[in-house]
Structures are given as C-alpha cells and as structure tokens.
Write a protein that holds these residues in place. Structure first.
Motif, short mmCIF file in Angstrom:
data_model
loop_
_atom_site.label_atom_id
_atom_site.label_comp_id
_atom_site.label_asym_id
_atom_site.label_seq_id
_atom_site.Cartn_x
_atom_site.Cartn_y
_atom_site.Cartn_z
N SER A 28 -72.88 -34.20 -23.40
CA SER A 28 -73.63 -33.53 -22.67
C SER A 28 -73.63 -31.98 -22.54
O SER A 28 -72.33 -31.74 -22.73
N MET A 86 -81.15 -24.14 -17.89
CA MET A 86 -82.23 -24.93 -18.84
C MET A 86 -83.62 -25.01 -17.90
O MET A 86 -84.52 -25.41 -18.78
N ALA A 134 -83.24 -29.01 -25.66
CA ALA A 134 -83.25 -30.19 -26.23
C ALA A 134 -83.27 -30.20 -27.91
O ALA A 134 -82.50 -30.94 -28.35
N MET A 194 -80.19 -28.73 -29.26
CA MET A 194 -79.00 -29.86 -29.23
C MET A 194 -79.29 -30.96 -30.36
O MET A 194 -78.30 -31.05 -31.11
N PHE A 195 -80.58 -31.48 -30.42
CA PHE A 195 -80.66 -32.49 -31.30
C PHE A 195 -80.27 -32.02 -32.95
O PHE A 195 -79.97 -32.75 -33.76
N ILE A 215 -80.67 -40.99 -25.12
CA ILE A 215 -80.76 -39.82 -24.59
C ILE A 215 -81.21 -39.82 -23.06
O ILE A 215 -81.89 -40.70 -22.64
N THR A 251 -81.69 -37.18 -19.63
CA THR A 251 -81.87 -35.78 -19.03
C THR A 251 -81.80 -35.74 -17.56
O THR A 251 -82.33 -36.60 -17.06
N SER A 265 -79.17 -30.89 -17.26
CA SER A 265 -78.27 -31.28 -18.26
C SER A 265 -78.96 -32.35 -19.45
O SER A 265 -80.25 -32.89 -19.00
N ILE A 266 -78.53 -32.50 -20.31
CA ILE A 266 -79.04 -33.46 -21.49
C ILE A 266 -78.12 -34.00 -21.97
O ILE A 266 -76.90 -33.38 -22.27
N CYS A 287 -76.42 -37.17 -24.77
CA CYS A 287 -76.96 -38.02 -25.85
C CYS A 287 -75.57 -39.19 -26.03
O CYS A 287 -74.56 -38.72 -25.70
#
Ligand code: ASP
Ligand code: MG
Length: 408
Positions: A346, A352, A359, A362-363, A376, A378, A382-383, A385
């Motif tokens: 995370s 954010m 996002a 991040m990906f 995923i 969110t 926070s995000i 995976c």
C-alpha cells in the motif's frame, strides 16, 4: 509566572525489559523533571510478560474466564510500574506508582478489550502538587462495579493518550525501540527515511495497513482530542516523529509512506449467480464466522454468473473457507478457491486528496518491475494492491523509489 508544562511519557515493554533498562528509563524520566514541568509516565509490562502470562493461563485452563484473565494480565504492568517508581526514587526524586484502578481509569465491562470512559485527574494533580513524578501502570482500568479490566493488546498506548487528555498534557511521548515512524520498514528498505511528522489520518491508515508502531485505537483517541504524539526511541535523545492533525509543511508531497502486509489470504467463490442479495448472503456468512474481510473484488458477469474474490487474515482462513463453502452450496455457486501466497502493498498519503495520477504511477512502477496486480482497493488517502507474496519486498522497494521517499 511561567506556565507549568505537563508531559506524559509512555514506555513500551522492550524499553523496560530488565533491571538495567528500568534504571536507564528512570534516568531519562528525571532528566525531564524540572520545577516548571510535571511528568506522568505510563509503562507497559516488561518485555514478553503479557505473552508469558497468557501462555501460563492456557496451560492451566482450556477456556479461562475473561474476568480472571484480566486480573492476571494486569499484574504485568503493576510489576513494571512499581519497579520504575523505585528506580526513580533511587535517583533522589519523589515518585509514586499507581495502578490504573488507583488512578481511576474508568472503563466499560468488556474484559480483554475494555473502552475507556474517563480518567480521574485528582490523584495525579495531588501528586504533581507534591512535586512527585507519577508512574502509572498501563493497559488497565476498572469498571463501575470495581472489576479490573484490560484495554486490548498494546493498550498502554491508549492509557497514555487517555491520561494525556485527562491532565491536558502538552505532549504525549511514546517511547519504543525504533527512532520514529519511517517512510517504510527500514529492515526492508535501507534508504527508508524517518519522518519529521505525519498526520493522525496517515498514521491510522499505516497502522491498519500493516505498520506496527502504535495501537490504532490510541491514535483515534489522540486524533479526536487533538493530542500531539511524539514517537521516539528510549535509547537516544534523538527527536522522533510527531503525529499531528495537519502537517505544518505545505509541501508538494502526495505519498508519505509505503506499507506491506504478508498476513493476508485470498478466497474466490466461483460462478456466483448474479442476483440482488447474493453478496449480502456471502458476506453475512463470513461475518457470522467472526472473520474480518478486507479487499473485495467482483468481476462483471457475461453469463449471469460472476466470481467474487476477497482477502482475509491468514489466521482466519480456515474459518472463512468453511463459511464460504457452506454459503456457496446454499446459493448455488461453484467452487471455492483460495491462496495463501498473496500479500498487500500500500501507499499512504494525505496529499493524495489533491494530487492526480497517483494510482497510475503506482501501477506503472509495479508493471515495470514485472509485478502482477491481482486486486486493488483504495481509500481517500491510500491505494493497496494485492500481489504475489514472493514479490512484495520488491514491490515495496520500487514504490519507495518511484515516489522518491528516500529524498524527503
Ligand atoms: N502489556 C500489554 C501487551 O503486551 C499492553 C502493552 O504492552 O501496551 O499487549
Ligand atoms: Mg507489550
């Protein structure tokens, strides 16, 4: 006349693990005691005392009563607070050790995870007036009926924050064996940087996503009453990390930290009929089994059937699987699959809210490292995976670098 300052210091179990450490902590405490400063200290049980007591109890009784369990566990903190007060007195300072009940930490009746209603400040104020350093046993309280309760594992943090609120402390210092809150776990990423400050929201998010620095409930209470926390090491005088309402630097930071959690497992219920009320049935069954569900993903259906995947704590996987199999049969769904080989990575940051494209970045970083994203989730700040367990250390590293967290 100058205003008297009041500080609360909380020392964790590792900070008072033996006689030498207790003496060292006493030295530290008295260095803060000045004429214009009141010091109240909350202390945890020495080292693994609480675990040892639990182990002892289960050797004796299969299912010990909650009441006696609390009576037993509260003794750990009684030991450390009495010893610490002795050590302080040895250094020539007046001090008094008080249990949670002697202070008047009033709680509800939920043994093992009691909620604090109020903390009486009378006894503390009297001791301050007499120039005494007060040492309070953490993790415990008392009900209206005079029953002893404990506040949940790690509950001394909560004792400290509740005490700080009651006596309107200027700051609540949380002493531990790390020097503060880091951008990520320094054992995983050597370039991890100690943060000067972090917001309550970010800290809460980090705690729930795997960072194990403070008890989450204590952060919630500190946030509610806006009690600034200072997380720092009992081994050095180095400044630690301030946990505050809003960060003082209005800098252009979107991501504050990266966390990971290897404690998750994934369950997939296949070929679930695509009808209203089906998800409710599945997750009701899981909740009834006492399992906390985390990330949930439901695929689109092209065939009036869909797969639903979700994660649960690894320790709760057997219970969750049993419940899932049962409900799957009931609703006419298919197979139930599972995997223990998953983990969560995370990124967390209050920034954010006002930054776009986080996002995507991040990906992108995960893709460049050849890491596949399975699920995923969110929140506002926070995000997360879900990825393969054996890729999680690498994921933390690439995300730390992608968001330049080592640069500060
Ligand atoms: N001694 C208790 C525990 O180990 C409380 C604490 O350490 O904060 O959970
Ligand atoms: Mg402890």
């Amino acid at each position: 006349m100058k205003k008297t300052k009041t500080i609360v210091q909380k020392y964790g179990g590792s900070s008072v693990k033996d006689a030498d450490r207790i003496k060292a902590v006493a030295e530290r405490i008295v260095s803060y005691k000045k004429n214009d400063t009141n010091v109240a200290v909350v202390v945890s049980a020495m080292a693994d005392t609480t675990d040892d007591l639990i182990e002892l109890a289960v050797k004796i009784a299969k299912d010990p009563t909650d009441r006696e369990m609390d009576l037993l566990l509260s003794t750990g903190e009684q030991i450390s607070c009495a010893l610490l007060a002795m050590a302080v007195r040895e250094l020539g300072f007046e001090s008094v050790a008080l249990t949670g009940f002697q202070v008047g930490v009033l709680t509800n009746k939920e043994h093992g995870k009691a909620r604090v209603h109020s903390v009486d400040d009378k006894r503390l104020k009297k001791a301050f007036k007499e120039g005494k350093i007060v040492i309070v046993a953490g993790y415990q309280g008392i009900t209206e009926d005079g029953e002893i309760t404990t506040l949940g594992r790690g509950g001394s943090d909560l004792s400290a924050v509740a005490l700080a609120k009651a006596i309107r402390a200027d700051v609540c210092e949380i002493y531990t064996d790390v020097t503060g809150i880091y951008t990520t776990d320094p054992r995983m990423v050597p370039e991890a940087r100690k943060l000067k400050e972090i917001t309550f929201d970010e800290m809460l998010e980090m705690a729930s996503l795997g960072a194990q620095v403070m008890q989450a409930r204590s952060i919630e209470v500190a946030k509610r009453f806006n009690i600034p926390l200072h997380v720092r090491s009992s081994y050095s005088k180095e400044e630690g990390t301030m946990i505050v309402k809003t960060a003082s630097k209005i800098e252009d930071i979107a991501v504050t930290g990266v966390t990971s959690n290897k404690n998750e497992a994934k369950i997939t219920v296949c070929a679930v009929p695509d009808q209203p009320g089906i998800s409710a049935k599945i997750f009701n069954a899981i909740a009834k089994a006492g399992v906390n569900v985390d990330v949930i993903v439901q695929n689109v259906s092209h065939t009036r059937k869909t797969d639903i995947s979700f994660t649960v704590p690894k320790a709760e996987l057997p219970k969750a699987l049993e419940a899932a199999a049962e409900v799957s049969a009931k609703i006419g769904a298919g197979e139930v699959l599972h995997s223990r080989e998953v983990a969560r990575v995370s990124i967390v940051g209050s920034g954010m809210r006002s930054h776009q494209g986080i996002a995507a970045r991040m990906f992108e970083a995960l893709a460049q490292a050849g890491i596949n994203i399975e699920m995923i989730a969110t929140s506002e700040i926070s995000i997360s995976c879900i990825i393969a367990l054996d890729k999680v250390d690498a994921a933390v590293k690439v995300l730390h670098r992608k968001f330049a967290l080592d640069k500060g």
